[in-house]
Each structure stands twice: as C-alpha cells, then as structure tokens.
Enzyme design. Structure first.
Site, PDB file in Angstrom:
ATOM      1  N   HIS A  38      10.393  -8.705  -7.190  1.00  0.00           N
ATOM      2  CA  HIS A  38      10.185  -8.234  -5.824  1.00  0.00           C
ATOM      3  C   HIS A  38       8.698  -8.071  -5.558  1.00  0.00           C
ATOM      4  CE1 HIS A  38      11.626  -6.579  -2.100  1.00  0.00           C
ATOM      5  NE2 HIS A  38      10.932  -5.471  -2.252  1.00  0.00           N
TER       6      HIS A  38
ATOM      7  N   ASP B 110       8.600  -0.541   0.404  1.00  0.00           N
ATOM      8  CA  ASP B 110       9.548  -1.625   0.167  1.00  0.00           C
ATOM      9  C   ASP B 110       9.898  -2.343   1.459  1.00  0.00           C
ATOM     10  OD1 ASP B 110      11.676  -3.271  -0.706  1.00  0.00           O
ATOM     11  OD2 ASP B 110      12.145  -1.832  -2.288  1.00  0.00           O
TER      12      ASP B 110
ATOM     13  N   CYS C  86      10.815 -11.388   0.384  1.00  0.00           N
ATOM     14  CA  CYS C  86      10.029 -10.180   0.128  1.00  0.00           C
ATOM     15  C   CYS C  86       8.533 -10.489   0.049  1.00  0.00           C
ATOM     16  CB  CYS C  86      10.501  -9.464  -1.123  1.00  0.00           C
ATOM     17  SG  CYS C  86      10.432 -10.448  -2.635  1.00  0.00           S
TER      18      CYS C  86
END
Length: 189
Positions: free
Chosen positions: A136, A154, A29
């Site tokens: 994240h 995201d 991520c």
C-alpha cells in the site's frame, strides 16, 4: 494530534488534508496518494482537469504505466517515483533496505515539520500492521516525536481512516519485499 501539532510535527498536515482524496480503484493507492501530494504542493498539471480547472486526478497519471495495468497490478515504488517526476515533482526515493531507522526518523521529522514540503509517502506492507491487503501507498500527515508515532493518511478511507502507527512498526512494514520487484518497500520525499 494536538501534542504533535504543539511539537511542530504536523506542519505539512493541513496542506495534505485540504487535498485529501480517496483512491477510486482498489489498486490505485499509489495514484491516489500521488494526487494528494501533487495537489498539496500546488504543482500545475499543465492540462485541464474539468472545465477551466487545472488539478490532478488519478486518470491524469498515465505516463509511466497504463491505467489499465495499474488497475490490475498497482504500481511499485520505482513506478511511483517515475510518475511523480514526469508530473513535475522533485523526488528522493529511499528503499528500506538501503536506509536505517534513524535516517527514516530524521527524514520523517523533516517532512512533517515543514508546511510546504517535502511531503513523505510510504510504501508498506499492510499485513505487518495487522490490516487486510498487502502492499500500500499512503502519505504521512504528521509525527509525534515524543511517542515516536507517525500519522498515516490512508487513501483507502473506505477501509481505514487516518491512523497513528509506531515508527519502528512502520519501518518494519517497509522492510517487507514487494513481490513484483523482490526488493524492500520504502518511502519517498
């Protein structure tokens, strides 16, 4: 989205959206987010990607940590900052424990009201947003000042599409400590 656009809180969205990328590994991520931002800022990687193209991809981001280690453990806020710097970005790192919510809002507004940057990247705890997983990274695509909500782009699109999050909740999610560093999470400009 339309209201935030009309309020001037989506100026950086389009440069990020045209570079939007899905992370290629579950723990990438941070790398996926950095690829989006570096490409949105048109930073030249100084090497070829494929054929004659000079473009960032995750496999190029191995200067501060080996990709095998990142694949297993992910990266910290400090390692993200190191990767961004060694790839030509000017970075301001903010630990959530050292900044306040009002400062975060001001920097969020600054990041989302400019077309060419700075862009904001957040490092947060998914659990506090009632999402699966833990730590994240994601870029911020916009800010709706009247509703005090941020658009999280995201990079784990297979899990969550871009979504709006109340800024106080987002701030709270950055307060959660990173178990690797035992410090709060935070954000980068």
């Amino acid at each position: 989205f339309r209201e935030a656009l009309e309020q001037g809180g989506m100026e950086g969205y389009f440069s990020l959206a045209e570079q939007f990328h899905t992370q290629v590994e579950p723990a990438f991520c941070g790398l996926g987010t950095l690829v989006v931002v570096l490409n949105a800022l048109s930073i030249d990687p100084g090497r070829l990607w494929k054929g004659p193209w000079r473009w960032y991809s995750e496999e190029m981001l191995d200067c501060c940590q080996s990709l095998e280690v990142v694949k297993e453990k992910g990266i910290t806020l400090g390692q993200f900052s190191c990767l961004a710097r060694c790839n030509g970005a000017k970075v301001e790192r903010r630990w959530a424990e050292g900044a306040g919510l009002d400062t975060f809002r001001l920097e969020l507004k600054r990041a989302t009201s400019s077309e060419r940057g700075p862009h904001m990247v957040i490092n947060y705890s998914r659990r506090l947003l009632e999402q699966t997983g833990e730590g994240h990274f994601s870029p911020i695509g916009g800010y709706h000042e009247a509703l005090d909500m941020a658009l999280v782009l995201d990079v784990a699109r297979f899990k969550y599409p871009p979504h709006w999050v109340p800024v106080p909740l987002l701030w709270q999610s950055m307060q959660a400590p990173d178990p690797t560093t035992e410090r709060s999470r935070g954000y980068l400009l």
